[in-house]
Design a protein around this motif. Sequence first.
Motif, PDB file in Angstrom:
ATOM      1  N   ALA A 133       1.081  -1.814  -0.035  1.00 41.41           N
ATOM      2  CA  ALA A 133      -0.094  -0.116   0.569  1.00 41.41           C
ATOM      3  C   ALA A 133       0.943   0.412  -0.049  1.00 41.41           C
ATOM      4  O   ALA A 133       0.407   2.448  -0.226  1.00 41.41           O
ATOM      5  N   ASP A 134       1.683   1.171   0.930  1.00 45.43           N
ATOM      6  CA  ASP A 134       2.888   2.482   0.595  1.00 45.43           C
ATOM      7  C   ASP A 134       3.739   2.441  -0.526  1.00 45.43           C
ATOM      8  O   ASP A 134       3.560   3.836  -0.914  1.00 45.43           O
ATOM      9  N   ALA A 135       3.975   1.467  -1.201  1.00 45.26           N
ATOM     10  CA  ALA A 135       4.681   2.095  -2.509  1.00 45.26           C
ATOM     11  C   ALA A 135       3.645   2.034  -3.496  1.00 45.26           C
ATOM     12  O   ALA A 135       4.115   2.537  -4.108  1.00 45.26           O
ATOM     13  N   MET A 136       2.205   1.648  -3.913  1.00 47.09           N
ATOM     14  CA  MET A 136       1.086   2.202  -4.015  1.00 47.09           C
ATOM     15  C   MET A 136       0.805   3.543  -4.265  1.00 47.09           C
ATOM     16  O   MET A 136       0.457   4.036  -5.882  1.00 47.09           O
ATOM     17  N   GLY A 137       0.383   3.457  -2.970  1.00 50.61           N
ATOM     18  CA  GLY A 137       0.180   5.168  -2.747  1.00 50.61           C
ATOM     19  C   GLY A 137      -1.347   5.686  -3.583  1.00 50.61           C
ATOM     20  O   GLY A 137      -1.496   6.876  -3.370  1.00 50.61           O
ATOM     21  N   TYR A 138      -2.282   4.802  -3.363  1.00 50.08           N
ATOM     22  CA  TYR A 138      -3.278   5.291  -4.099  1.00 50.08           C
ATOM     23  C   TYR A 138      -4.144   4.496  -3.022  1.00 50.08           C
ATOM     24  O   TYR A 138      -4.266   4.183  -1.973  1.00 50.08           O
TER      25      TYR A 138
END
Length: 346
Positions: free
Chosen positions: A35-40
């Motif tokens: 979730a942190d890597a995607m940021g969506y």
Amino acid sequence: MIPDDLWLAPAEWLPPTTEKTADALATGRVTTGEADAMGYEQLPVSDGLSAPQMAVRAARRALSRAGVPAGNLTAVLHAWTYYQGHDFWSPAHYVAAETGAHDAIPTGIQQMCNGAAAALRIAVDRLAAHPGGAPVLITTADRFAPPGFDRWGGDYGVWYGDGGTAAVVGAGPDGVPEGALALHALRTRAAPELENAHRDADTFHPAPHTRGAAVDVRRTKKAFLAQHDKPRFLARLRRETTAVLAAALTEAGIGPDGRRLSTVLLPRLGRATARDVYGPAVAEVTDAPLADLGDRTGHLGAGDLLSNLTALTTDTGPHRLERGEYAAVLSAGAGFTWSAVVVQRT
């Protein structure tokens, strides 16, 4: 060569139903790191409409914006990446029939997530070859529904949203329709030797989902990276992005001493990819600000390009182009293929 008077009027249709990242975290469908890597924040999810049905809704919006009757279209080009609702069938003909484009020639475009750019190239070439010809309709649509696809966990570093996009592409002495964009450049590069990043290297399969009940892009990517150096592969992605953007800016007459871009819009592949691949690649060419607009859509399959172009034409919004301003929009697809377009609000 792109005709001087070529324009496009883009539109999109996204389902109102969504799945939230917070809920995916709570149910264990994604990890905190992912979730942190995607940021969506969320993904649009169809509550029953097929991909071609969403394409038709987007097409009707684009035709309305362009002021073009469907019966005037000369061609309908439909692009997609995943299942269109039937096993043995032409979704492009469905889109043409349902939009009322009964005199148009429908064609399916399959270049994975670069499909909209491939369709746009065909539309441009068609209009250049037939000056004064009728407009062309481009559509894309994807629905990443279970059980065949896990939109949250079926791929590394990509979350998939449902939706349809469209654009009417035309040229002629009547001018650019209100709210449309002038197309000044379209460049594409490919590296077909990388196609096995999305293919099982050991065998071909006799039917869909023979290997498993759901598409598993992680399996093929993991096998690919086991045989290829990951830093070298990412460096290749950056080089190709830099090259295709530089070529498009040159074609559009935008260089270090030329007009400054207002923005560069990226494929909707998440925060980490924007930072590690697109940020360094674009910085080699221009200091224009970057934007990933996938926060509330995720990756729309073949639709990212046209959805980004739609954002440039909305009446309100932080990425709306003012009259006279230029923007570049990047596209990329498995295979691999990279495209860059440069547009202007006239």
